[in-house]
Design a protein around this motif. Sequence first.
Motif, PDB file in Angstrom:
ATOM      1  N   SER A 190       0.906  -1.247   0.216  1.00  0.00           N
ATOM      2  CA  SER A 190      -0.057   0.049   0.017  1.00  0.00           C
ATOM      3  C   SER A 190       0.917   1.395   0.096  1.00  0.00           C
ATOM      4  O   SER A 190       2.081   1.243   0.715  1.00  0.00           O
ATOM      5  N   GLY A 191       0.624   2.227  -0.807  1.00  0.00           N
ATOM      6  CA  GLY A 191       1.368   3.424  -0.725  1.00  0.00           C
ATOM      7  C   GLY A 191       2.204   3.513  -2.068  1.00  0.00           C
ATOM      8  O   GLY A 191       3.187   4.200  -2.045  1.00  0.00           O
ATOM      9  N   MET A 192       2.289   2.661  -3.140  1.00  0.00           N
ATOM     10  CA  MET A 192       3.053   2.691  -4.073  1.00  0.00           C
ATOM     11  C   MET A 192       3.108   4.174  -4.742  1.00  0.00           C
ATOM     12  O   MET A 192       3.944   4.561  -5.358  1.00  0.00           O
ATOM     13  N   ASP A 193       1.909   4.920  -4.521  1.00  0.00           N
ATOM     14  CA  ASP A 193       1.687   6.136  -5.191  1.00  0.00           C
ATOM     15  C   ASP A 193       2.701   7.188  -4.554  1.00  0.00           C
ATOM     16  O   ASP A 193       3.125   8.160  -4.937  1.00  0.00           O
ATOM     17  N   VAL A 194       2.623   6.857  -3.048  1.00  0.00           N
ATOM     18  CA  VAL A 194       3.708   7.790  -2.257  1.00  0.00           C
ATOM     19  C   VAL A 194       5.072   7.456  -2.754  1.00  0.00           C
ATOM     20  O   VAL A 194       5.982   8.665  -2.810  1.00  0.00           O
ATOM     21  N   VAL A 195       5.554   6.238  -3.060  1.00  0.00           N
ATOM     22  CA  VAL A 195       6.801   5.908  -3.428  1.00  0.00           C
ATOM     23  C   VAL A 195       7.173   6.534  -4.847  1.00  0.00           C
ATOM     24  O   VAL A 195       8.092   7.140  -5.021  1.00  0.00           O
ATOM     25  N   ASP A 196       5.872   6.663  -5.783  1.00  0.00           N
ATOM     26  CA  ASP A 196       6.117   7.394  -6.915  1.00  0.00           C
ATOM     27  C   ASP A 196       6.198   8.968  -6.839  1.00  0.00           C
ATOM     28  O   ASP A 196       7.292   9.524  -7.411  1.00  0.00           O
ATOM     29  N   LYS A 197       5.602   9.407  -5.708  1.00  0.00           N
ATOM     30  CA  LYS A 197       5.824  10.901  -5.363  1.00  0.00           C
ATOM     31  C   LYS A 197       7.469  11.133  -5.067  1.00  0.00           C
ATOM     32  O   LYS A 197       8.095  12.201  -5.449  1.00  0.00           O
ATOM     33  N   ILE A 198       7.821  10.228  -4.345  1.00  0.00           N
ATOM     34  CA  ILE A 198       8.990  10.448  -3.601  1.00  0.00           C
ATOM     35  C   ILE A 198      10.199  10.356  -4.900  1.00  0.00           C
ATOM     36  O   ILE A 198      11.235  11.068  -4.713  1.00  0.00           O
ATOM     37  N   LYS A 199       9.991   9.083  -5.744  1.00  0.00           N
ATOM     38  CA  LYS A 199      10.752   9.038  -6.697  1.00  0.00           C
ATOM     39  C   LYS A 199      11.032  10.344  -7.965  1.00  0.00           C
ATOM     40  O   LYS A 199      11.986  10.295  -8.469  1.00  0.00           O
ATOM     41  N   ALA A 200       9.865  10.778  -7.699  1.00  0.00           N
ATOM     42  CA  ALA A 200       9.616  12.229  -8.656  1.00  0.00           C
ATOM     43  C   ALA A 200      10.363  13.548  -8.219  1.00  0.00           C
ATOM     44  O   ALA A 200      10.524  14.513  -8.847  1.00  0.00           O
ATOM     45  N   THR A 201      10.556  13.568  -6.754  1.00  0.00           N
ATOM     46  CA  THR A 201      11.215  14.752  -6.512  1.00  0.00           C
ATOM     47  C   THR A 201      12.365  15.273  -6.729  1.00  0.00           C
ATOM     48  O   THR A 201      13.331  14.361  -7.185  1.00  0.00           O
ATOM     49  N   PRO A 202      12.704  16.473  -6.852  1.00  0.00           N
ATOM     50  CA  PRO A 202      13.885  17.013  -7.549  1.00  0.00           C
ATOM     51  C   PRO A 202      15.178  16.747  -6.304  1.00  0.00           C
ATOM     52  O   PRO A 202      14.697  16.778  -5.356  1.00  0.00           O
ATOM     53  N   THR A 203      16.012  16.618  -6.724  1.00  0.00           N
ATOM     54  CA  THR A 203      17.302  16.017  -6.049  1.00  0.00           C
ATOM     55  C   THR A 203      18.476  16.886  -6.251  1.00  0.00           C
ATOM     56  O   THR A 203      18.498  17.600  -7.605  1.00  0.00           O
ATOM     57  N   GLY A 204      19.263  16.940  -5.661  1.00  0.00           N
ATOM     58  CA  GLY A 204      20.661  17.676  -5.929  1.00  0.00           C
ATOM     59  C   GLY A 204      21.641  17.154  -4.662  1.00  0.00           C
ATOM     60  O   GLY A 204      21.623  16.068  -4.076  1.00  0.00           O
ATOM     61  N   ALA A 205      22.510  18.052  -4.266  1.00  0.00           N
ATOM     62  CA  ALA A 205      23.545  17.928  -3.246  1.00  0.00           C
ATOM     63  C   ALA A 205      22.756  18.110  -2.045  1.00  0.00           C
ATOM     64  O   ALA A 205      21.874  19.025  -1.881  1.00  0.00           O
ATOM     65  N   GLY A 206      23.292  17.610  -0.969  1.00  0.00           N
ATOM     66  CA  GLY A 206      22.812  17.548   0.413  1.00  0.00           C
ATOM     67  C   GLY A 206      23.545  16.976   1.478  1.00  0.00           C
ATOM     68  O   GLY A 206      23.916  15.864   1.325  1.00  0.00           O
ATOM     69  N   GLY A 207      24.095  17.520   2.624  1.00  0.00           N
ATOM     70  CA  GLY A 207      24.741  16.966   3.614  1.00  0.00           C
ATOM     71  C   GLY A 207      26.021  16.700   3.215  1.00  0.00           C
ATOM     72  O   GLY A 207      26.701  17.324   2.432  1.00  0.00           O
ATOM     73  N   PRO A 208      26.458  15.385   3.333  1.00  0.00           N
ATOM     74  CA  PRO A 208      27.807  14.785   2.948  1.00  0.00           C
ATOM     75  C   PRO A 208      27.634  14.317   1.384  1.00  0.00           C
ATOM     76  O   PRO A 208      28.696  13.711   0.928  1.00  0.00           O
ATOM     77  N   PHE A 209      26.325  14.516   0.829  1.00  0.00           N
ATOM     78  CA  PHE A 209      26.288  13.842  -0.406  1.00  0.00           C
ATOM     79  C   PHE A 209      26.230  14.626  -1.332  1.00  0.00           C
ATOM     80  O   PHE A 209      25.746  15.719  -1.545  1.00  0.00           O
ATOM     81  N   GLY A 210      27.027  14.370  -2.629  1.00  0.00           N
ATOM     82  CA  GLY A 210      27.022  15.414  -3.850  1.00  0.00           C
ATOM     83  C   GLY A 210      26.005  15.440  -4.772  1.00  0.00           C
ATOM     84  O   GLY A 210      25.785  16.311  -5.402  1.00  0.00           O
ATOM     85  N   THR A 211      25.108  14.269  -4.798  1.00  0.00           N
ATOM     86  CA  THR A 211      23.941  14.222  -5.572  1.00  0.00           C
ATOM     87  C   THR A 211      22.934  13.268  -5.157  1.00  0.00           C
ATOM     88  O   THR A 211      23.075  12.604  -3.976  1.00  0.00           O
ATOM     89  N   ASP A 212      21.749  13.249  -5.719  1.00  0.00           N
ATOM     90  CA  ASP A 212      20.532  12.292  -5.501  1.00  0.00           C
ATOM     91  C   ASP A 212      19.897  12.577  -4.185  1.00  0.00           C
ATOM     92  O   ASP A 212      19.010  11.642  -3.684  1.00  0.00           O
ATOM     93  N   VAL A 213      20.132  13.779  -3.418  1.00  0.00           N
ATOM     94  CA  VAL A 213      19.509  13.961  -2.267  1.00  0.00           C
ATOM     95  C   VAL A 213      18.124  14.969  -2.447  1.00  0.00           C
ATOM     96  O   VAL A 213      18.429  16.017  -3.227  1.00  0.00           O
ATOM     97  N   PRO A 214      16.980  14.718  -1.936  1.00  0.00           N
ATOM     98  CA  PRO A 214      15.846  15.489  -2.229  1.00  0.00           C
ATOM     99  C   PRO A 214      16.033  16.712  -1.758  1.00  0.00           C
ATOM    100  O   PRO A 214      16.668  17.014  -0.711  1.00  0.00           O
ATOM    101  N   LYS A 215      15.758  17.739  -2.540  1.00  0.00           N
ATOM    102  CA  LYS A 215      15.829  19.124  -2.187  1.00  0.00           C
ATOM    103  C   LYS A 215      15.041  19.463  -1.028  1.00  0.00           C
ATOM    104  O   LYS A 215      15.332  20.583  -0.331  1.00  0.00           O
ATOM    105  N   THR A 216      13.733  19.046  -1.212  1.00  0.00           N
ATOM    106  CA  THR A 216      12.936  19.106  -0.090  1.00  0.00           C
ATOM    107  C   THR A 216      12.958  17.762   0.945  1.00  0.00           C
ATOM    108  O   THR A 216      12.557  16.794   0.286  1.00  0.00           O
TER     109      THR A 216
END
Length: 227
Positions: A190-216
């Motif tokens: 249940s909640g695969m629609d939520v997973v789909d929302k998460i996978k579509a979120t814009p990403t970039g650098a964040g914390g110690p990670f240079g890429t693939d981190v949700p901007k929000t």
Amino acid sequence: MKYKSFTALARTAVACIALYSVASLAQAEAVRQVKLATSQGDIVLELYPERAPQTVENFVQYVKDKHYDGTIFHRVIGSFMIQGGGFDANYVQKPTRAPVVHEGRAAMAKGLHNVAGTVAMARTSDPQSASAQFFINVADNRRLDPTFIPPGDPVPEFEYNGEVFKNTPRAELLNARKLFGYTVFGKVISGMDVVDKIKATPTGAGGPFGTDVPKTPILINSATLVK
């Protein structure tokens, strides 16, 4: 009279055993679903203790310990997977217990594969390093499955990534890091629609990670056992 008493006693014992078995089964079934209440909505996971027993036990214990509460999905790749369970909202890595044994081959032999909607344990390059982090496949990622080792010792012939190996000791193949893959231990029910929302979120650098981190930041507000 003695025979009748014994028979009645035996029937009572069988009934008690049956009731105990049903109660035990119900209790086992009660811990097979986990709800992740995220900032994007709820995701319910069904776990498979009969296929990956130690992995499920490990995950459930982290849920009981409230380890996942307040953690984030820190790695999101829309065509691949979403990963979380290891860092808080300030990108501080949470302490974990000792790693859980890798059960990927046994789980795959019982039908679990890295396909869209399944949940698997994340790890480093060491196959025996999985602890608390997990990922949800958002595509069919069969390349993450453990590699099947043909029968025989030595294995007469084995092909991997276009390279052919002949008369290889079985232990050498079973212990080769690149052949372990990732242990699948459940799926989203249940909640695969939520997973789909998460996978579509814009990403970039964040914390110690240079890429693939949700901007929000996408939080797991709580993880609870579904009764």
